[in-house]
Design an enzyme around this catalytic site. Sequence first.
Site, mmCIF file in Angstrom:
data_model
loop_
_atom_site.group_PDB
_atom_site.id
_atom_site.type_symbol
_atom_site.label_atom_id
_atom_site.label_comp_id
_atom_site.label_asym_id
_atom_site.label_seq_id
_atom_site.Cartn_x
_atom_site.Cartn_y
_atom_site.Cartn_z
ATOM 1 N N GLY A 60 5.101 -1.074 2.661
ATOM 2 C CA GLY A 60 4.290 0.110 2.428
ATOM 3 C C GLY A 60 5.086 1.400 2.320
ATOM 4 N N HIS A 97 0.810 -1.222 0.000
ATOM 5 C CA HIS A 97 0.000 0.000 0.000
ATOM 6 C C HIS A 97 0.842 1.271 0.000
ATOM 7 C CE1 HIS A 97 0.865 0.647 4.309
ATOM 8 N NE2 HIS A 97 0.743 -0.666 4.426
ATOM 9 N N ASP A 98 0.363 2.261 -0.715
ATOM 10 C CA ASP A 98 0.932 3.614 -0.739
ATOM 11 C C ASP A 98 2.300 3.707 -1.405
ATOM 12 O OD1 ASP A 98 -1.175 5.045 0.923
ATOM 13 O OD2 ASP A 98 -0.540 3.511 2.354
#
Length: 265
Positions: A138, A120-121
């Site tokens: 992440g 994520h991100d």
Amino acid sequence: MAIHPTAVVDSKAEVHSSAEVGPYAVIEKGVTIGEDTVIGAHAVVSGPTTIGKRNLVGSFAMVGGAPQDLGYKGEPTELIVGDDNQIREYASIHRGTPTGRKKTTIGNSNLLMAYTHVAHDCKIGNNVIMANVATLAGHVEVGDRASIGGLVAVHQFCRIGTFSYIGGVSGISLDVPPYVIIAGTRNRTRISGVNKVGLRRNGFDRETISNLDKAFRLIFRSPNLLMKDAIEIAKNDYPDCPEVQVLVKFFEDSKRGVVKQTIED
């Protein structure tokens, strides 16, 4: 549009008429797939996800899945994938988190080999290569034309500099400067020098490579200088070399700290 009869495509997904969706693939609501993109057999694309033109998503890949974050409660975050990427079999790419960038982004012309993972991100630039089973935690940022070897694990919030090369089975817990070659386990990661072969292959001239090499030696192999002083000298000695300025700025912008040890240390 070539959608195999066994594929499951949500009525709220937008699939371009020239795209292909293979057998048993699943395209969920909130997904947009651009022209000439191919989704392989058994692949799953979850949303909100936008995939651009001429991409290949391999068999059993998971693209746009929910972030692996204990604080995630189903908030609307997204994945954005550009054009001309190859996302090979069993790769996984997750959406952003509401407390992070709220999105994961993949640029153009990247090769993510089998079993790679983008958490994520993350933010991946253009022309990046991730070899088999390379893993980004992440919030990792990867610069253009970086190469990440097989079984490499990158710690969350790290930055991988442009044109850098990370050897296989390396553990990365600090920022990797642009233009260098690096390898090693998490506690023994070493920089071996400027990525001269990669730079030549990408059209960098001899003078630029020489300037980067001199700046590298100044920053990494000047035992009588503090790191901050060496960086300032490099910045002032090569004001007309944009690549050296990129290297210097990378250090100045680092929040986690930069890998400093070299093979000669």
